[in-house]
Design an enzyme around this catalytic site. Structure first.
Site, short mmCIF file in Angstrom:
data_model
loop_
_atom_site.label_atom_id
_atom_site.label_comp_id
_atom_site.label_asym_id
_atom_site.label_seq_id
_atom_site.Cartn_x
_atom_site.Cartn_y
_atom_site.Cartn_z
N ASN A 143 0.92 -1.05 -0.09
CA ASN A 143 0.10 0.16 -0.23
C ASN A 143 0.81 1.14 -0.08
O ASN A 143 1.50 1.51 1.02
CB ASN A 143 -0.76 0.13 1.24
CG ASN A 143 -2.00 1.16 1.10
OD1 ASN A 143 -1.71 2.09 0.36
ND2 ASN A 143 -2.45 1.38 2.54
N CYS A 144 0.75 1.98 -1.13
CA CYS A 144 1.65 3.25 -1.20
C CYS A 144 1.22 4.05 -0.14
O CYS A 144 2.12 4.82 0.43
CB CYS A 144 1.40 3.84 -2.48
SG CYS A 144 2.28 5.33 -2.83
N PHE A 145 0.15 4.26 0.27
CA PHE A 145 -0.36 5.20 0.99
C PHE A 145 -0.26 4.99 2.63
O PHE A 145 -0.66 5.75 3.38
CB PHE A 145 -1.70 5.89 0.79
CG PHE A 145 -1.62 6.92 -0.24
CD1 PHE A 145 -2.13 8.20 0.19
CD2 PHE A 145 -1.83 6.66 -1.35
CE1 PHE A 145 -2.19 9.16 -0.58
CE2 PHE A 145 -1.56 7.68 -2.32
CZ PHE A 145 -1.99 8.97 -1.83
N LYS B 151 -0.44 11.33 5.13
CA LYS B 151 0.02 11.33 3.59
C LYS B 151 -1.16 11.77 2.85
O LYS B 151 -2.08 11.75 2.69
CB LYS B 151 0.46 10.00 2.96
CG LYS B 151 1.09 10.04 1.70
CD LYS B 151 1.77 8.66 1.45
CE LYS B 151 2.41 8.53 0.17
NZ LYS B 151 2.82 7.27 -0.05
#
Length: 264
Positions: A140-142, A157
């Site tokens: 998960n990038c976030f 973020k």
């Protein structure tokens, strides 16, 4: 003083494979055919998860069978790096430019400045995140921020960015999280959604997408000394873009001119 001519492509709502083909095509045109630098904003329809270019084998199995509001959640490969990004309730920006000097970190900081200044004019203060060694372990990038990402004053973020560099030519695009659906977030990442960031709270108070794009566009003109000229994609350009999109996989087969809409 008149700035450097840039192309501003109006907001497009389209499937993710088409959006990625547009970004890649624009970089090709800038690199090989004298196309000017570009700024554009877009949204994803249907909802999708975009995967970093090296993430093909590092995705949860259940991502392949997700649905939301009666439609499958697309899995789309980005030409850039990073981890998985859920594209629903977000606004994506893309920059195509060249001859930006400095290290990778310096280039990120230069190109992200318009995001910082544009959001500051809307009352949202953003700064760069800090490197986190656990980032590469997350799908998960976030879930975590890096030094290429922008966080609000509470550390939440707001914008995740990624690049594709070809010598002095580069594509940078990123997701601005504005109105994520908590149930879809839970379904995708199997964790409760994060606390609302300051940009999301501003949207809940009545800030509109048009206001966000207008502020970011003006900030880009100021930061890059750019003369932004609005120019939609032409029919001839769409033919080339769809041909490129078809190479990305069977999920592109259902896309076509009717699957794309321009929004103001």
């Amino acid at each position: 003083m008149t700035g450097q001519p840039w192309r501003l492509i109006p907001l497009l709502d389209a499937p993710g494979a088409v959006q990625m083909a547009i970004d890649t095509w624009l970089l090709d045109q800038h690199q090989h055919h004298g196309h000017p630098p570009v700024l554009r904003f877009y949204t994803w329809n249907p909802a999708a998860i975009s995967l970093g270019v090296s993430q093909r084998r590092q995705i949860p199995d259940h991502w392949r069978n997700l649905s939301w509001q009666g439609q499958p959640v697309d899995l789309v490969q980005r030409p850039t790096g990073g981890r998985g990004v859920l594209h629903q309730g977000d606004l994506t920006y893309a920059l195509v430019t060249s001859a930006v000097e400095g290290s990778r970190s310096q280039v990120y900081r230069f190109l992200c400045q318009f995001l910082i200044e544009g959001w500051a004019k809307l009352g949202v203060s953003l700064g760069f995140g800090q490197p986190d060694r656990d980032y590469s372990r997350s799908s998960n990038c976030f879930a975590l921020a890096t030094s290429a990402d922008l966080v609000d004053s509470q550390g939440h973020k707001v914008i995740g960015s990624a690049q594709l560099r070809r010598g002095t030519y580069l594509l940078q695009h990123g997701s601005i999280s504005l109105a994520p659906d908590p149930e879809l977030w839970q379904q995708v990442f199997q964790t409760p959604g994060p606390q609302p960031n300051q940009a999301q709270l501003a949207m809940q108070r009545g800030l509109t997408l048009s206001q966000v794009m207008a502020s970011l566009t003006q900030a880009a003109a100021d930061c890059f000394n750019a003369q932004l000229m609005a120019q939609p994609l032409s029919d001839r350009e769409w033919i080339d873009i769809y041909a490129l999109a078809q190479k990305n996989g069977p999920e592109c087969q259902r896309t076509g001119p009717s699957a794309v809409s321009s929004r103001s």
